[in-house]
Design a protein around this motif. Structure first.
Motif, PDB file in Angstrom:
ATOM      1  N   ILE A 135       7.255  -3.750  20.164  1.00  0.00           N
ATOM      2  CA  ILE A 135       8.396  -3.120  19.814  1.00  0.00           C
ATOM      3  C   ILE A 135       8.893  -2.236  21.149  1.00  0.00           C
ATOM      4  CG2 ILE A 135       9.249  -0.814  18.607  1.00  0.00           C
ATOM      5  CD1 ILE A 135       7.443  -1.845  16.294  1.00  0.00           C
ATOM      6  N   LEU A 136       7.774  -1.795  21.745  1.00  0.00           N
ATOM      7  CA  LEU A 136       8.229  -0.803  23.143  1.00  0.00           C
ATOM      8  C   LEU A 136       8.682  -1.993  24.005  1.00  0.00           C
ATOM      9  CD1 LEU A 136       4.925   1.070  23.338  1.00  0.00           C
ATOM     10  CD2 LEU A 136       7.290   1.866  23.141  1.00  0.00           C
ATOM     11  N   LYS A 137       8.442  -3.255  24.225  1.00  0.00           N
ATOM     12  CA  LYS A 137       8.833  -4.241  24.966  1.00  0.00           C
ATOM     13  C   LYS A 137      10.489  -4.448  24.791  1.00  0.00           C
ATOM     14  CE  LYS A 137       4.755  -6.838  26.139  1.00  0.00           C
ATOM     15  NZ  LYS A 137       4.088  -8.201  25.885  1.00  0.00           N
ATOM     16  N   ALA A 138      10.638  -4.649  23.125  1.00  0.00           N
ATOM     17  CA  ALA A 138      11.947  -4.760  23.023  1.00  0.00           C
ATOM     18  C   ALA A 138      12.877  -3.664  23.332  1.00  0.00           C
ATOM     19  CB  ALA A 138      12.075  -4.894  21.282  1.00  0.00           C
ATOM     20  N   VAL A 139      12.350  -2.395  23.181  1.00  0.00           N
ATOM     21  CA  VAL A 139      13.312  -1.197  23.745  1.00  0.00           C
ATOM     22  C   VAL A 139      13.372  -1.214  25.084  1.00  0.00           C
ATOM     23  CG1 VAL A 139      12.926   1.236  23.759  1.00  0.00           C
ATOM     24  CG2 VAL A 139      12.444   0.327  21.687  1.00  0.00           C
ATOM     25  N   ASP A 140      12.379  -1.597  25.886  1.00  0.00           N
ATOM     26  CA  ASP A 140      12.390  -1.788  27.464  1.00  0.00           C
ATOM     27  C   ASP A 140      13.520  -2.795  27.702  1.00  0.00           C
ATOM     28  OD1 ASP A 140      10.499   0.046  27.827  1.00  0.00           O
ATOM     29  OD2 ASP A 140       9.077  -1.492  28.214  1.00  0.00           O
ATOM     30  N   LEU A 141      13.737  -3.756  26.820  1.00  0.00           N
ATOM     31  CA  LEU A 141      14.787  -4.885  26.889  1.00  0.00           C
ATOM     32  C   LEU A 141      16.004  -4.307  26.638  1.00  0.00           C
ATOM     33  CD1 LEU A 141      14.704  -7.857  27.749  1.00  0.00           C
ATOM     34  CD2 LEU A 141      14.922  -8.709  25.515  1.00  0.00           C
ATOM     35  N   GLY A 142      16.140  -3.068  25.840  1.00  0.00           N
ATOM     36  CA  GLY A 142      17.769  -2.716  25.510  1.00  0.00           C
ATOM     37  C   GLY A 142      17.779  -2.409  24.322  1.00  0.00           C
ATOM     38  N   VAL A 143      16.911  -2.634  23.143  1.00  0.00           N
ATOM     39  CA  VAL A 143      16.937  -2.285  21.867  1.00  0.00           C
ATOM     40  C   VAL A 143      17.207  -0.600  21.908  1.00  0.00           C
ATOM     41  CG1 VAL A 143      16.138  -2.034  19.652  1.00  0.00           C
ATOM     42  CG2 VAL A 143      16.185  -4.186  20.792  1.00  0.00           C
ATOM     43  N   PRO A 144      18.229  -0.074  21.093  1.00  0.00           N
ATOM     44  CA  PRO A 144      18.144   1.414  21.231  1.00  0.00           C
ATOM     45  C   PRO A 144      16.964   1.954  20.282  1.00  0.00           C
ATOM     46  CG  PRO A 144      20.392   0.478  20.523  1.00  0.00           C
ATOM     47  CD  PRO A 144      19.389  -0.887  20.637  1.00  0.00           C
ATOM     48  N   GLN A 145      16.525   2.906  20.931  1.00  0.00           N
ATOM     49  CA  GLN A 145      15.439   3.790  20.344  1.00  0.00           C
ATOM     50  C   GLN A 145      15.745   4.277  18.873  1.00  0.00           C
ATOM     51  OE1 GLN A 145      13.251   6.707  22.227  1.00  0.00           O
ATOM     52  NE2 GLN A 145      13.030   5.699  24.187  1.00  0.00           N
ATOM     53  N   ASN A 146      16.986   4.714  18.541  1.00  0.00           N
ATOM     54  CA  ASN A 146      17.548   4.965  17.191  1.00  0.00           C
ATOM     55  C   ASN A 146      17.685   3.664  16.400  1.00  0.00           C
ATOM     56  OD1 ASN A 146      19.856   3.967  18.540  1.00  0.00           O
ATOM     57  ND2 ASN A 146      21.146   5.983  18.022  1.00  0.00           N
ATOM     58  N   ASN A 147      17.422   2.554  16.939  1.00  0.00           N
ATOM     59  CA  ASN A 147      17.535   1.246  15.949  1.00  0.00           C
ATOM     60  C   ASN A 147      16.304   1.138  15.405  1.00  0.00           C
ATOM     61  OD1 ASN A 147      20.110   1.223  16.629  1.00  0.00           O
ATOM     62  ND2 ASN A 147      20.081  -1.184  17.084  1.00  0.00           N
ATOM     63  N   LEU A 148      15.105   1.982  15.589  1.00  0.00           N
ATOM     64  CA  LEU A 148      13.827   1.904  15.125  1.00  0.00           C
ATOM     65  C   LEU A 148      13.944   2.989  14.035  1.00  0.00           C
ATOM     66  CD1 LEU A 148      11.013   0.868  15.109  1.00  0.00           C
ATOM     67  CD2 LEU A 148      10.393   2.661  16.703  1.00  0.00           C
ATOM     68  N   ILE A 149      13.810   2.501  12.555  1.00  0.00           N
ATOM     69  CA  ILE A 149      13.910   3.483  11.519  1.00  0.00           C
ATOM     70  C   ILE A 149      12.474   3.714  11.008  1.00  0.00           C
ATOM     71  CG2 ILE A 149      14.916   3.751   9.253  1.00  0.00           C
ATOM     72  CD1 ILE A 149      16.813   3.070  11.714  1.00  0.00           C
ATOM     73  N   VAL A 150      11.907   4.900  11.181  1.00  0.00           N
ATOM     74  CA  VAL A 150      10.439   5.153  10.926  1.00  0.00           C
ATOM     75  C   VAL A 150      10.364   6.026   9.710  1.00  0.00           C
ATOM     76  CG1 VAL A 150      10.018   4.878  13.275  1.00  0.00           C
ATOM     77  CG2 VAL A 150      10.363   7.134  12.459  1.00  0.00           C
ATOM     78  N   GLY A 151       9.216   5.909   9.201  1.00  0.00           N
ATOM     79  CA  GLY A 151       8.813   6.864   7.961  1.00  0.00           C
ATOM     80  C   GLY A 151       7.930   8.095   8.419  1.00  0.00           C
ATOM     81  N   THR A 152       7.067   8.501   7.749  1.00  0.00           N
ATOM     82  CA  THR A 152       6.332   9.607   8.164  1.00  0.00           C
ATOM     83  C   THR A 152       5.127   9.624   8.680  1.00  0.00           C
ATOM     84  OG1 THR A 152       5.571   9.914   5.650  1.00  0.00           O
ATOM     85  CG2 THR A 152       7.763  10.995   6.189  1.00  0.00           C
ATOM     86  N   SER A 153       4.579   8.565   8.985  1.00  0.00           N
ATOM     87  CA  SER A 153       3.289   8.353   9.356  1.00  0.00           C
ATOM     88  C   SER A 153       3.133   6.902  10.468  1.00  0.00           C
ATOM     89  CB  SER A 153       2.211   7.683   8.299  1.00  0.00           C
ATOM     90  OG  SER A 153       2.520   6.587   7.851  1.00  0.00           O
ATOM     91  N   SER A 154       2.255   6.697  11.317  1.00  0.00           N
ATOM     92  CA  SER A 154       2.247   5.791  12.085  1.00  0.00           C
ATOM     93  C   SER A 154       2.203   4.255  11.458  1.00  0.00           C
ATOM     94  CB  SER A 154       0.843   5.976  12.947  1.00  0.00           C
ATOM     95  OG  SER A 154      -0.449   5.886  12.283  1.00  0.00           O
ATOM     96  N   SER A 155       1.887   4.440  10.031  1.00  0.00           N
ATOM     97  CA  SER A 155       1.789   3.189   9.405  1.00  0.00           C
ATOM     98  C   SER A 155       3.193   2.751   9.047  1.00  0.00           C
ATOM     99  CB  SER A 155       0.937   3.424   7.874  1.00  0.00           C
ATOM    100  OG  SER A 155      -0.307   3.680   8.243  1.00  0.00           O
ATOM    101  N   THR A 156       4.097   3.725   9.252  1.00  0.00           N
ATOM    102  CA  THR A 156       5.643   3.187   9.006  1.00  0.00           C
ATOM    103  C   THR A 156       6.324   3.463  10.271  1.00  0.00           C
ATOM    104  OG1 THR A 156       6.006   5.459   7.975  1.00  0.00           O
ATOM    105  CG2 THR A 156       5.560   3.549   6.676  1.00  0.00           C
ATOM    106  N   GLY A 157       5.692   3.539  11.425  1.00  0.00           N
ATOM    107  CA  GLY A 157       6.421   3.477  12.699  1.00  0.00           C
ATOM    108  C   GLY A 157       6.647   4.726  13.519  1.00  0.00           C
TER     109      GLY A 157
END
Length: 189
Positions: A135-157
């Protein structure tokens, strides 16, 4: 019929044809559909939803102007081939276990010169180093951070990036994130 009457008739006929064609084009534009590819989450344990059920949750948020083609969490080759064969841009949703392929899919979209902003990574399992690094590599490539939809724990991002979009409160919490990302995508069109 005199010349003047013929000219009026031809002009009227021309106007009617132009209006009819304009209406037809407008109706076609309204019926335009957008393609979404879904790489789903786990579906092989008790309580997991099968890929078609995950697709239905996404469709609930997207609405009628979107068509979805879904792939099981372990079919990265299928979704990569679909992107490669596509002539038109599409939205791509990576859900839960499917998120582990974020880097490969981001690269494929970029190689095709497709808009990388159309890639959404939804509630990935962030405890695993492989998924988190991809995921970090995809973000480095240009995927916007706010396109990562996360839950409330590390188990959900939660905690992978500093500026994600939190999943709105919904139930059942992890699975309903598919409907919520559908709503986010739908607002873009």
């Amino acid at each position: 019929m005199n010349q003047r009457t013929q000219n009026i008739l031809y002009i009227s006929l021309g106007v009617v044809i132009v209006v009819a064609l304009s209406s037809l084009l407008l109706m076609r534009k309204r019926k335009k559909t957008y393609k979404v590819l879904l790489l789903g989450g786990l579906d092989n344990r008790g309580g997991d939803l099968k890929i078609k059920e995950q697709e239905k949750l996404l469709k609930k948020g997207l609405g009628e102007k979107y068509t979805i083609e879904s792939f099981r969490y372990n079919d990265s080759k299928g979704i990569l081939n679909k992107i490669e064969d596509s002539k038109k841009e599409m939205f791509v949703v990576l859900f839960s276990a499917g998120s582990r392929y974020a880097d490969e899919i981001a690269h494929k979209l970029k190689d095709k010169k497709f808009n990388i902003n159309n890639l959404y990574i939804v509630e990935p399992y962030g405890k695993g180093a492989t998924t988190k690094n991809n995921i970090l590599k995809a973000v480095d490539l240009g995927v916007p951070q706010n396109n990562l939809i996360v839950g409330t724990s590390s188990s959900t991002g939660k905690g992978i990036v500093s500026n994600p979009t939190p999943t709105p409160t919904c139930s059942p919490s992890h699975l309903c994130s598919l409907t919520e990302v559908g709503k986010i995508i739908n607002k873009k069109r």
